[in-house]
Write an enzyme that holds these catalytic residues in place. Structure first.
Site, PDB file in Angstrom:
ATOM      1  N   TYR D  51       0.943  -0.771   0.359  1.00 16.39           N
ATOM      2  CA  TYR D  51       0.030  -0.006  -0.132  1.00 16.39           C
ATOM      3  C   TYR D  51       0.907   1.282  -0.063  1.00 16.39           C
ATOM      4  O   TYR D  51       1.950   1.418   0.615  1.00 16.39           O
ATOM      5  CB  TYR D  51      -1.237   0.323   1.332  1.00 16.39           C
ATOM      6  CG  TYR D  51      -1.900  -0.847   1.080  1.00 16.39           C
ATOM      7  CD1 TYR D  51      -1.534  -2.029   1.662  1.00 16.39           C
ATOM      8  CD2 TYR D  51      -3.424  -0.819   0.633  1.00 16.39           C
ATOM      9  CE1 TYR D  51      -2.633  -3.584   1.309  1.00 16.39           C
ATOM     10  CE2 TYR D  51      -4.314  -1.519   1.551  1.00 16.39           C
ATOM     11  CZ  TYR D  51      -4.088  -2.960   1.258  1.00 16.39           C
ATOM     12  OH  TYR D  51      -5.144  -3.475   1.013  1.00 16.39           O
ATOM     13  N   GLU D  52       0.176   2.728  -0.632  1.00 16.29           N
ATOM     14  CA  GLU D  52       1.147   3.285  -0.677  1.00 16.29           C
ATOM     15  C   GLU D  52       1.566   4.138   0.067  1.00 16.29           C
ATOM     16  O   GLU D  52       2.543   5.209   0.386  1.00 16.29           O
ATOM     17  CB  GLU D  52       0.381   4.087  -1.796  1.00 16.29           C
ATOM     18  CG  GLU D  52      -0.765   4.894  -1.145  1.00 16.29           C
ATOM     19  CD  GLU D  52      -1.696   5.358  -2.044  1.00 16.29           C
ATOM     20  OE1 GLU D  52      -1.193   5.338  -3.361  1.00 16.29           O
ATOM     21  OE2 GLU D  52      -2.753   6.784  -2.115  1.00 16.29           O
ATOM     22  N   SER D  53       1.285   3.927   1.874  1.00 19.05           N
ATOM     23  CA  SER D  53       1.760   4.230   3.005  1.00 19.05           C
ATOM     24  C   SER D  53       2.704   3.867   3.057  1.00 19.05           C
ATOM     25  O   SER D  53       3.310   4.578   4.479  1.00 19.05           O
ATOM     26  CB  SER D  53       0.145   3.789   4.162  1.00 19.05           C
ATOM     27  OG  SER D  53       0.319   3.052   3.778  1.00 19.05           O
TER      28      SER D  53
END
Lengths: 271, 268, 271, 268
Positions: D51-53
Site C-alpha cells: 500500500y502506498e502508505s
C-alpha cells in the site's frame, strides 16, 4: 522469490566474466566471503563498483578479477594505502586497471537514483573540484525552476549486487541492521543480487521500520557465517582491526600477497 | 606551570578548541576525529558529531579506526543510510562544521587527497575524495587540521580534490547555496586563517616555542603572518589527560588480541 | 536545539499569516491538535501543502485559514469527499481557495528533494496525464546521459513543518514509528518545525535504525496527548474510523460545520 | 448447484482471481483492496500486497478504511517512508501489478479521478490522482476494477488523471521504461481487455446472467464484444464465504464502538 543457494553455487550461477558488480557494505558487513569465492572461481574482467574499495577489492584486484574500478575512496581505513590497487593502477599488475572516481556524495546519490529506477542522479556537488576534469561521467545541468547549476551523474545499475547481512528468515526476507550503508539501494538497483547472511532464522526479530529486504527483491541468499570478517556484523562479531593493520604488510609485496591468497583463499572452500 | 606535551598534542588540543557546544560537526577520520572527540570529552560535551557512515550524534568511547566502526553506531542517537546522510543531513544544510584532514593543502586552502603528480601518471596514488568535496561546500564552514610540512603545504595542490577557495581564491564567489569554506587551519606549528579579502592563508597564531622561521621552513609558499600575530594558548592539564586516556584506550582497543572467531574468519 | 513550548506558544511564535505550512502524516500521526490551535489563533492566508489533505485541512479550510492548497489526493479516505474543501473550491466559501495538484509520486519526490536541499525533484512521472496541463509547476527535462524525458517538479521547502510523533526525550530528540510517511523529510525541508508528541520520556526506546529526529533538527516541541486523534498513533490509540464517517455529515453543511467548530475547537483550549 | 451471490460479490471474486501467487501488487483503496485481500485469503496466499502508505507485504485481517490504517503496518513485513515507497519500490520497478479503481474510465482505459466537467469550473470535484498516475506507468501491468455504469464508462474521460493508452490508444508507444498498462478491467457485469492492436477495451467475458444489452446500456460508447465471448465462472462457495467473513469483520471493526479515549480526543 530469493533462492537459497550455497555461496559457491550463487557466485557460479549469477556472476559472469565481464559483469558490472557492486559489493557494498560501508565498513560494516563487507561481503568478504563472497569476494573470496569470486577469487576462487577466477572471475575475470569485472567492472567493480564500490564507494570504499578496501581490503576485499584489494584482494580481488590483486587476484586479477577486475578490469575497471569505480569508487570514491580507496584506502585501508585508518591504516593507509591499498597496495594491490596501487600496483594495478601504477604498474598494471596483475593487469591494467582502469579507474573512474567520484565523491561519496555523488556515489551515494547514484545508488539512490539506481534504486529509484532513474537514469541519473542530481546533486549539489563537485563545485570547484578537479574531479569533473578527469571523470567524463560527471555533467552539469541547470535547474528549470531556479537556474541553479547542479551536478548530474549516471545512476548505478549494476548487473549484480553482493551484500552481507545479519540474517534471513526461511522465506528469504533479509534483515540489515546497524550501519546499513547503501545495502538496500544496491540490491534494488541491481539486475541480480546475492545476499550472504550470518544465519537463517525462523523470525527476523525486526522492529517495525527496520531495514528489511523482502524475498521477492533478492535473487539468491547464501548462508555464510562470519562472511563479513575481518569487517564486522553488528550483534555477531567485532571488526578485526588487527587484521586491517596486518594487511598493510601482506599486500605491500606481490609474493607475500600471493602466498596469503593461496593459503587463505584458494586452499579454502566456500563456507 | 609548564606541562610537557608534544607538538601533535598541541595540534589536537588546539583543533578541539575550535569546536563549541551547539555545533553539528561532520567528522573526517584521523586527526579531525581525534580533535572532535577530545572537544566532546572536555569543553564541548554537547557538540554533535556525525560520521559519513550514517551515525548521527555519536559518542564513541574509543576513536574509530574507520568511519564505520561498530562503536560509532552503538553510541549514536540513530544510524541512517549513507544516501540519507549525504543527501538529507549534509546537502540538506544541517551541518555547521566540516572537519577535514588532507594530504596536500595550498595557499587558498584547496585540498588534495587524490594523487601526487599527474592524474594519468601519478607519482603517488592517494585514496581519493571520499566525503570531502561536498563536505567542503555544503557545511556552513570547514575546519582543517593537518601536520605542517613542505610536502603538505604547497603553493598549488597537484589536484583540487576539495575546493577551499579555488586556484585564484574566488571559487566561492557568486555560487549559490555554498558554505563559507575553510575558516581555520590548525597544524602542529600554528593556526592559519584565510585573509578576508584575498582568501590566502595567513598565520594568525604561533604555537608556544614555534618561530616564524619554523613555519616558513615548513611551508611551500611565501607564507604571510598576521600583523597581530598571537601565541596559541598551551594545552591544559585536563585536556592532555583526556587526550592521552583517549589515545591509550584507542590503541589498546585496536591492537588488542582479536577474538579467536575473527582470526579464524579472515582466513576463510 | 528544539525548544519545549506549549502548543499555543509554538503556533503563536512560529506560524505567521501568509506562511507556507506543511502539516504531514500519511493517515497515521496527523497533527489534529496543532491544526485546531491554528484555527483557534485564526491564522490567515496560509498556503497549505499536504499529500493527502483530509479532515484536518477540511477543518482549517472551512475555518478560513487557507488561501492556497497544494496536494495530491484530497478526500476523506474510504468515506468520500471533503465538503469544506469542495465548498471553498466550487463556491469560494468562506474564501476563494486556489489549488495546485500533483501526483503522490511527485510530491513524495518533492519532499525528498526538499530534505536533500535541492531546488528540484526528478521523477519518471506524469506520462500521458493531463495534470501537467493544469499545473505549470510540472516541467520536463532530458537526461544528459540517456536522453530520456523525465518530469521535474520544484522541491517542497516550506516556512513551517508541523508533524505529530509518538514521543520526545528530555533533550528534544523525537521518535516517529510505524507509518512514518514523509515526516522526516518535511521537518528537514522546512525553515522551522513544530513537533507535537504524545509524551515526553526519559528514554526514546528506539531501535538502532529507528526514525529519530535529533533535537538540533527541530525548532519546537509541544506535548499534545492524543494530538493525532481522530487519526491514530501506533502504540498509543487506534484510528477513530467512526468519526471519519461521522465527519461526512458534519462537514456537508456550513451550519453543522460551524457549530462543530465552535463546540469542538474554539471553545476548547490547546491541550 | 446454484449459489446465491450479488453482482458486487461476482466482481470482487473475479477481480481477486486475476491475482496469482508471486505477484507483487500495489493496491488501491476500496474495491482493489477488497479483491487483493480476497485473493490472498483464498487461492493466492503468497501474493505480495503493497500500500502506498509504505507498508510492504502486508496481511491485514480486516480491510483498511484508508491506505494507512494501523492494521496495514502491524501486519507488514516492514514499513518504509512514502518517498521510498514511490521511488524505490514503485518507480524502481518492483511492482508487477498496480490494482486501481476509478471514477471514470474511457474506451482506451484512461482513468479520471480528478473532476467531472471543466478543470476551472468543475461540476464535481473528485479527490485527485494520488498514487495512480505513476502506478499506471511504473507497474508492469495494471488491473482495474470498477462498477459498470454509463456515468463511469464514458467515451472520453473529462480529464486524464491516469493514462491507460491515451486519447488515441498510442500513449505508451515508444515511451522508454513504461509498463504495459491496463491488461484487464473487471466490472460487476463483465471482464474487458484492451484490443492487442487498437488498445480499445473489448468485452471478453460476460458474468453469469448478464446480457450484451446490459453491458451496452451501461457503457457510454459503442462497446465491442470479443468473437469468442466467454462466460465468467461463478464464484465458489469458499470464495463467497471468505469474502463475506472479511466484509463482516471489516464492517464491525470500522463502525464498532470507538474507544472512549478517541471519542474524547477528536473533540479536543
Amino acid at each position: 522469490m530469493a533462492e537459497f543457494l550455497s555461496l559457491k553455487e550463487a557466485v557460479s550461477r549469477h556472476i559472469n566474466d565481464g559483469d558490472t558488480v557492486c559489493m557494498e557494505g560501508f565498513t560494516h558487513l563487507i561481503p568478504f566471503a563472497a569476494g573470496h569465492e569470486i577469487i576462487r572461481q577466477e572471475k575475470r574482467d569485472l567492472t567493480l563498483i564500490r564507494m570504499t574499495p578496501d581490503l576485499v577489492y584489494d584482494q580481488m584486484i590483486g587476484a586479477g578479477c577486475a578490469k575497471k574500478l569505480i569508487f570514491s575512496w580507496g584506502g585501508n581505513p585508518g591504516v593507509g594505502s591499498l597496495h594491490r590497487l596501487r600496483d594495478a593502477v601504477e604498474n598494471g599488475w596483475p593487469n591494467k586497471l582502469e579507474i573512474l572516481e567520484h565523491s561519496h556524495a555523488a556515489m551515494a546519490s547514484a545508488y539512490e537514483a539506481g534504486a529509484a529506477g532513474l537514469p541519473l542522479a542530481v546533486l549539489r556537488g563537485y563545485v570547484g573540484s578537479d574531479l569533473p576534469k578527469v571523470n567524463d561521467q560527471i555533467k552539469f545541468i541547470e535547474c528549470p525552476f531556479t537556474g541553479e547549476r547542479l551536478a548530474a551523474v549516471p545512476s548505478i545499475r549494476p548487473d549484480v549486487a553482493v551484500i552481507h547481512a545479519q540474517r534471513a528468515d526461511r522465506n528469504g526476507n533479509v534483515l540489515v541492521e546497524g550501519i546499513i550503508g547503501i545495502q538496500k539501494e544496491v540490491v534494488l538497483a541491481a539486475k541480480r543480487s546475492i545476499v550472504t547472511v550470518e544465519e537463517i532464522v525462523d523470525d527476523l526479530g525486526a522492529s517495525v521500520n527496520a531495514c528489511v529486504l523482502p524475498s521477492w527483491a533478492i535473487t539468491a541468499i547464501a548462508e555464510a557465517p562470519k562472511g563479513a570478517s575481518p569487517s564486522y556484523a553488528l550483534g555477531y562479531y567485532d571488526r578485526d582491526n588487527a587484521f586491517y593493520k596486518e594487511w598493510d604488510g601482506i599486500a605491500r609485496d606481490r609474493e607475500t600477497f600471493q602466498a596469503w591468497l593461496k593459503n587463505n583463499v584458494f586452499e579454502k572452500g566456500a563456507a | 606551570m609548564s606541562l610537557e606535551y608534544t607538538s601533535s598534542e598541541m595540534m589536537s588540543v588546539t583543533a578541539a578548541r575550535a569546536l563549541t557546544n551547539g555545533m553539528t560537526c561532520f567528522v573526517g577520520i584521523g586527526l579531525p576525529s581525534e580533535a572532535a572527540n577530545l572537544a566532546r570529552l572536555t569543553h564541548a560535551p554537547d557538540v554533535t558529531l556525525i560520521y559519513e557512515s550514517g551515525t548521527l550524534q555519536t559518542k564513541p568511547d574509543v576513536l574509530p579506526l574507520s568511519i564505520g566502526d561498530g562503536e560509532l553506531c552503538e553510541s549514536a542517537l540513530t544510524t541512517v543510510s549513507v544516501p540519507e546522510m549525504f543527501r538529507y543531513w549534509l546537502q540538506g544544510g544541517h551541518v555547521s562544521v566540516g572537519f577535514l584532514g588532507t594530504a596536500q593543502i595550498d595557499r587558498y586552502a584547496n585540498l588534495n587527497t587524490t594523487l601526487i603528480g599527474d592524474y594519468r601518471e601519478p607519482k603517488v596514488r592517494l585514496p581519493g575524495g571520499g566525503g570531502a568535496p561536498e563536505i567542503a561546500t555544503s557545511a556552513k564552514e570547514v575546519f582543517i587540521t593537518v601536520k605542517h610540512s613542505k610536502r603538505t603545504f604547497v603553493k598549488d595542490v597537484d589536484f583540487v580534490t576539495t575546493v577551499g577557495f579555488g586556484r585564484d581564491g574566488k571559487a566561492r564567489d557568486n555560487v549559490p547555496n555554498i558554505g563559507n569554506g575553510p575558516t581555520v587551519v590548525i597544524t602542529d606549528l600554528c593556526i592559519l586563517k584565510p585573509d578576508p579579502e584575498t582568501k590566502e592563508l595567513v598565520v594568525r597564531s604561533l604555537h608556544p616555542n614555534v618561530t616564524r622561521e619554523d613555519v616558513i621552513a615548513a611551508t611551500g609558499w611565501d607564507i604571510r603572518f598576521a600583523e597581530d600575530l598571537a601565541t596559541t594558548p598551551e594545552p591544559g592539564a585536563r585536556e592532555l589527560e583526556v587526550l592521552r586516556d583517549l589515545k591509550a584506550r584507542t590503541h589498546s582497543h585496536h591492537s588488542g588480541p582479536t577474538m579467536p572467531a575473527n582470526n579464524e574468519a579472515h582466513r576463510d
